[in-house]
Write an enzyme that holds these catalytic residues in place. Structure first.
Site, mmCIF file in Angstrom:
data_model
loop_
_atom_site.group_PDB
_atom_site.id
_atom_site.type_symbol
_atom_site.label_atom_id
_atom_site.label_comp_id
_atom_site.label_asym_id
_atom_site.label_seq_id
_atom_site.Cartn_x
_atom_site.Cartn_y
_atom_site.Cartn_z
ATOM 1 N N LYS A 111 10.677 10.563 2.442
ATOM 2 C CA LYS A 111 10.495 11.317 1.198
ATOM 3 C C LYS A 111 11.123 12.704 1.309
ATOM 4 O O LYS A 111 11.724 13.195 0.363
ATOM 5 C CB LYS A 111 9.018 11.416 0.837
ATOM 6 N N LYS A 191 11.941 -1.836 -0.117
ATOM 7 C CA LYS A 191 10.693 -2.444 -0.563
ATOM 8 C C LYS A 191 10.513 -2.233 -2.068
ATOM 9 O O LYS A 191 11.041 -1.274 -2.630
ATOM 10 C CB LYS A 191 9.501 -1.884 0.217
ATOM 11 N N LYS A 194 7.676 1.899 -7.012
ATOM 12 C CA LYS A 194 7.827 2.607 -8.274
ATOM 13 C C LYS A 194 8.849 3.730 -8.155
ATOM 14 O O LYS A 194 9.471 4.122 -9.121
ATOM 15 C CB LYS A 194 6.485 3.248 -8.687
HETATM 16 P P1 AMP Z 1 1.081 2.727 -3.452
HETATM 17 O O1 AMP Z 1 1.545 2.198 -4.751
HETATM 18 O O2 AMP Z 1 2.208 3.253 -2.640
HETATM 19 O O3 AMP Z 1 -0.091 3.652 -3.582
HETATM 20 O O4 AMP Z 1 0.570 1.474 -2.616
HETATM 21 C C1 AMP Z 1 -0.662 0.823 -2.838
HETATM 22 C C2 AMP Z 1 -0.828 -0.344 -1.880
HETATM 23 O O5 AMP Z 1 0.183 -1.340 -2.134
HETATM 24 C C3 AMP Z 1 -0.673 0.009 -0.402
HETATM 25 O O6 AMP Z 1 -1.626 -0.703 0.357
HETATM 26 C C4 AMP Z 1 0.705 -0.446 -0.044
HETATM 27 O O7 AMP Z 1 0.810 -0.816 1.311
HETATM 28 C C5 AMP Z 1 0.897 -1.655 -0.937
HETATM 29 N N1 AMP Z 1 2.329 -1.848 -1.254
HETATM 30 C C6 AMP Z 1 3.130 -0.978 -1.918
HETATM 31 N N2 AMP Z 1 4.387 -1.470 -2.054
HETATM 32 C C7 AMP Z 1 4.387 -2.695 -1.438
HETATM 33 C C8 AMP Z 1 5.375 -3.714 -1.239
HETATM 34 N N3 AMP Z 1 6.625 -3.589 -1.701
HETATM 35 N N4 AMP Z 1 5.019 -4.837 -0.567
HETATM 36 C C9 AMP Z 1 3.747 -4.984 -0.109
HETATM 37 N N5 AMP Z 1 2.770 -4.072 -0.274
HETATM 38 C C10 AMP Z 1 3.060 -2.933 -0.922
#
Ligand code: AMP
Ligand code: TRP
Length: 324
Positions: A111, A191, A194
């Site tokens: 980031k 990955k 958003k």
């Molecule tokens: P975040 O949206 O970054 O707050 O992520 C929320 C949860 O979703 C966390 O446990 C992340 O590890 C999981 N997560 C986010 N992006 C991915 C992805 N592309 N594949 C699998 N898990 C994800």
């Protein structure tokens, strides 16, 4: 087991969140004490987060989580900033955190490399995450693969605190879901997230037509000879397919692929159909919940329950370090 996990209110919930994390959150409610947190303090580290957007995103996310099957009666579902004990424990834990460890966090490095102004919150983000977990003495944390390094740091912080001030925090273990890592359809080397823009994720509640389009235009390859290794884009489509379609369907398509006979358009159509079918119950429930006017009360009640635990554990941590 005491389970804790968190998710940032930064807009939409996508397939990566759902299969990587939220689906496990739902299953773990059976037989465990679960605490799930909408981490709005963490969301503030996003440079472009607007106050009105943040305010609304917390409610929207709560409704999404309930639609996915989180039951706020059984589980403690709350907003992080409603329990400011998180930030106080964060400070205490920061004082047993290695600066060197923080500089080695991959998410921070990534980031920080992407933006001009790097705020201090971004650097301290993993300490706040450790505080979230340890404040509830949680021993298990369901997350996607991208969070394993942060969890390892949480264990180091717990160990160091316990060593200096006496055993208090359990060392939290990760629980990885089956869809531990879902990649972007537009760029399968990154990955699903958003942060890279709308073409890089599939929103759980996105209009059907838009999901169809994104799947249709997913990156594949120009076709392979039999025996050649699967390209990342096609492998990712199979990863998602495995999460939503019966084994026979997946196996059949895998065989066709191995024989060099698989038409990617067909793979995409099958994936689209099974995905929409798998998501239908969640999408229907979300539409019903949209009319629900009491989400603020639901979250306030969750915060009241969280605070009971948080106050007690923070009180003990304060006493251990000599702040009582
Ligand atoms: P975040 O949206 O970054 O707050 O992520 C929320 C949860 O979703 C966390 O446990 C992340 O590890 C999981 N997560 C986010 N992006 C991915 C992805 N592309 N594949 C699998 N898990 C994800
Ligand atoms: N950093 C996590 C993510 O981006 C969100 C998070 C914050 C979290 N606090 C947490 C996850 C505590 C698990 C436990 O996905």
């Amino acid at each position: 087991m005491r389970i804790f996990s968190g998710i940032q209110p930064t807009g939409v919930v996508h397939l990566g969140n759902y299969f990587g994390a939220i689906r496990q959150w739902v299953e773990l409610q059976e037989g465990n004490e679960c605490v799930y947190c909408i981490v709005d303090y963490h969301a503030l580290t996003n440079e472009d987060m607007k106050p009105d957007v943040l305010r609304e995103a917390r409610r929207e996310l709560a409704l999404d989580l309930i639609a996915c099957g989180i039951d706020p009666e059984r589980t403690i579902l709350f907003v992080q900033s409603d329990v400011p004990e998180h930030t106080e424990l964060c400070w205490i834990l920061g004082c047993v955190t290695s600066y060197g460890d923080l500089t080695r966090m991959t998410q921070f490095k990534q980031k920080a490399a992407e933006q001009e102004f790097v705020n201090g919150g971004l650097f301290y983000y993993p300490v706040l995450q450790a505080a979230d977990i340890l404040l509830y003495l949680a021993d298990h944390v369901p997350v996607g693969e991208d969070q394993l390094q942060h969890l390892e740091l949480s264990r180091r912080i717990a160990r160091r605190f316990n060593y200096r001030f006496g055993e208090l925090f359990p060392e939290p273990q990760p629980i990885l879901g089956k869809g531990a890592r879902i990649m972007s359809l537009a760029d399968p080397t990154r990955k699903m997230s958003k942060s890279y823009g709308p073409e890089h994720y599939l929103g759980l509640m996105e209009p059907e037509e838009s999901i169809r389009k994104k799947i249709r235009s997913a990156v594949t390859d120009i076709g392979l000879k039999p025996g050649q290794e699967m390209s990342p884009g096609v492998a990712n489509l199979f990863t998602i397919l495995e999460l939503v379609a019966p084994t026979e369907v997946v196996e059949g398509l895998r065989r066709e692929h191995a024989e060099g006979k698989l038409l990617y358009k067909h793979l995409k159509d099958v994936l689209f159909r099974h995905l929409m079918e798998a998501l239908a119950p969640v999408r229907e429930r979300r539409a019903e919940l949209a009319a629900r006017g009491d989400i603020d009360e639901v979250l306030a009640a969750g915060a009241d329950r969280a605070r009971v635990i948080a106050r007690e554990v923070l009180g003990e941590a304060r006493a251990r370090v000599g702040l009582d």
